[in-house]
Design an enzyme around this catalytic site. Structure first.
Site, PDB file in Angstrom:
ATOM      1  N   PHE A 106       3.351  -1.857  16.832  1.00  0.00           N
ATOM      2  CA  PHE A 106       2.562  -0.190  18.443  1.00  0.00           C
ATOM      3  C   PHE A 106       1.606  -0.026  18.319  1.00  0.00           C
ATOM      4  O   PHE A 106       1.103   0.237  19.151  1.00  0.00           O
ATOM      5  CB  PHE A 106       3.406   0.096  17.981  1.00  0.00           C
ATOM      6  N   LYS A 107       0.999   0.228  17.133  1.00  0.00           N
ATOM      7  CA  LYS A 107      -0.253   0.735  16.668  1.00  0.00           C
ATOM      8  C   LYS A 107      -1.308   0.767  17.536  1.00  0.00           C
ATOM      9  O   LYS A 107      -2.175   1.130  17.203  1.00  0.00           O
ATOM     10  CB  LYS A 107      -0.475   1.443  15.475  1.00  0.00           C
ATOM     11  N   ASP A 108      -1.457  -0.839  17.751  1.00  0.00           N
ATOM     12  CA  ASP A 108      -2.454  -1.450  18.615  1.00  0.00           C
ATOM     13  C   ASP A 108      -3.057  -0.758  19.407  1.00  0.00           C
ATOM     14  O   ASP A 108      -4.350  -0.236  20.302  1.00  0.00           O
ATOM     15  CB  ASP A 108      -2.233  -2.665  18.929  1.00  0.00           C
ATOM     16  N   THR A 140      -0.385   0.749  10.069  1.00  0.00           N
ATOM     17  CA  THR A 140      -1.668   1.531  11.157  1.00  0.00           C
ATOM     18  C   THR A 140      -2.840   1.242  10.493  1.00  0.00           C
ATOM     19  O   THR A 140      -4.098   1.154  11.411  1.00  0.00           O
ATOM     20  CB  THR A 140      -1.701   3.474  10.260  1.00  0.00           C
TER      21      THR A 140
END
Length: 433
Positions: A106-108, A140
């Site tokens: 999700f951190k993309d 991250t």
């Protein structure tokens, strides 16, 4: 738009200052002075818009005063060059799959957005070199490193706890080279985060180096995460399931759920949020008792949530005027042991053929146990299960297919520098650059 510090002891900052500094001078986290509600017509027609169109409307509310429209649009569209599909798992439970980006986590979204926005500010200011410090408990590091890879004028230093991230996660930021340096710290994620925070507060370092952070403490990292909450709602609406939506977020450092709470303040029709913890259940205990008692993190199989003092809790408090009653009314909590996580991954796979990663499993289980009649639940599937290969294969007793993007990282050669958890050593290293 001006940004103030959660500690209220620092001067207000512009967006540019907030993004380039990362942390306020009084060690507080930056917050936008206003959170603009989006008009009703936006919600009335949201299901007809693409992910990029939705995200641009949200980005404009946050950043539109400070970044030219065309530039902002380009940043948003360039960031979101992948989909975030909502997948039906069973009954009234859906998975928002946030793992279709370049590093399968999700951190993309936040990592790519921040890299592009910071790159814009650096070019605008004509700065020579900005050094990005980022502590990671897993995803991250890879998202930020890959988001910033090759961006001119920026060097990224990824600090990660030795032996406490999965091999695949480690390979995603230790094999890149170029403007990315990995520092393998003898300690926990909390130790890595403490080193980063201490560096920002150190006068000598800041006189010698232009430092900024790419952790979710940076507004440019966590605010864009609001984009996919709006897109989840749009997809629910398209499916005729948008009434009484409950969103469950696997929670570690609390940047992800905070972005969702910002969405709700902008009018996003979410009934409530659930924060799902592993054994590091500091927030869950706060909900029960009203006391916030940070403690050293413990290692679990949902390692990206192994945080003992979540930075973004300060933002949650600020958002709700430090009212425990208001926070408890908008957010409920759940916490699970490794055994319960394993049990959930195995049973869900056997019953539905849907493969959860250990973090998503916390979110899924919290919905299974906590949804009320008439509610529709969405949990955030924050990373591809193959990123936790040994763990997941061990649980389901089956092979997990490794996506081509991950296989490419696995072929790279790990390069990292050892680092103690003592700030004096870290400072000495940075001053020698």
């Amino acid at each position: 738009m001006k940004y103030y510090s959660t500690n209220r002891q620092a001067p207000v900052a512009t967006l540019e200052e907030a993004v380039v500094k990362g942390l306020a001078a009084d060690k507080g986290l930056f917050m936008p002075e206003t959170i603009k509600p989006l008009p009703q017509e936006f919600y009335d027609t949201i299901e007809t818009l693409s992910f990029q169109e939705i995200a641009y409307r949200v980005a404009d509310a946050f950043f539109g005063e400070d970044v030219p429209a065309e530039t902002l649009k380009q940043i948003v569209y360039d960031t979101l060059n992948f989909d975030v599909p909502l997948v039906h798992v069973k009954d009234c439970i859906y998975s928002l799959e946030l793992f279709h980006g370049p590093t399968l986590a999700f951190k993309d979204v936040g990592g790519r957005f921040m890299a592009r926005l910071l790159g814009y500010f650096i070019r605008k200011e004509g700065k020579r070199q900005v050094n990005v410090l980022v502590a990671t408990s897993g995803d991250t590091g890879s998202a930020v490193a890959n988001g910033f890879l090759g961006v001119e004028g920026i060097h990224v230093y990824v600090l990660y706890p030795k032996g406490k991230v999965s091999e695949i996660q480690e390979k995603q930021f230790t094999t890149l080279g170029q403007n990315i340096t990995a520092l393998e710290v003898e300690g926990t994620f909390d130790d890595c985060q403490a080193l980063v925070k201490s560096a920002f507060m150190d006068k000598d370092l800041n006189e010698h180096l232009q430092l900024t952070s790419a952790n979710s403490i940076n507004v440019a990292r966590f605010l864009p995460q609001a984009f996919y909450y709006f897109y989840a709602y749009a997809q629910l609406k398209k499916a005729g399931k948008a009434d009484n939506a409950v969103i469950c977020v696997p929670s570690g450092n609390f940047g992800n759920i905070t972005a969702g709470l910002f969405g709700k303040k902008m009018g996003l029709p979410v009934k409530r949020f659930i924060a799902a913890n592993n054994k590091n259940d500091i927030f869950y205990q706060y909900l029960q008792t009203g006391q916030y008692s940070p403690r050293p993190s413990v290692a679990t199989i949902a390692n990206a949530m192994d945080v003992g003092d979540p930075s973004n809790f300060a933002r949650v408090l600020d958002l709700y005027g430090a009212s425990h009653a208001a926070i408890s009314a908008g957010i409920t909590g759940a916490a699970y042991t490794d055994e319960q996580i394993r049990e959930t991954v195995k049973k869900t796979y056997e019953d539905t053929h849907y493969l959860l990663d250990p973090h998503g499993a916390c979110g899924y289980r919290a919905l299974e146990e906590g949804l009320q009649p008439g509610e529709t639940g969405v949990f955030l599937e924050t990373a591809h299960p193959a990123k936790f290969l040994d763990t997941v294969e061990g649980i389901i007793g089956d092979k997990v297919e490794i996506p081509a993007k991950l296989q490419a990282f696995m072929k790279g050669e790990k390069k990292s520098l050892p680092m103690t958890k003592e700030f004096a050593d870290f400072k000495k290293y940075l001053l020698s650059l």
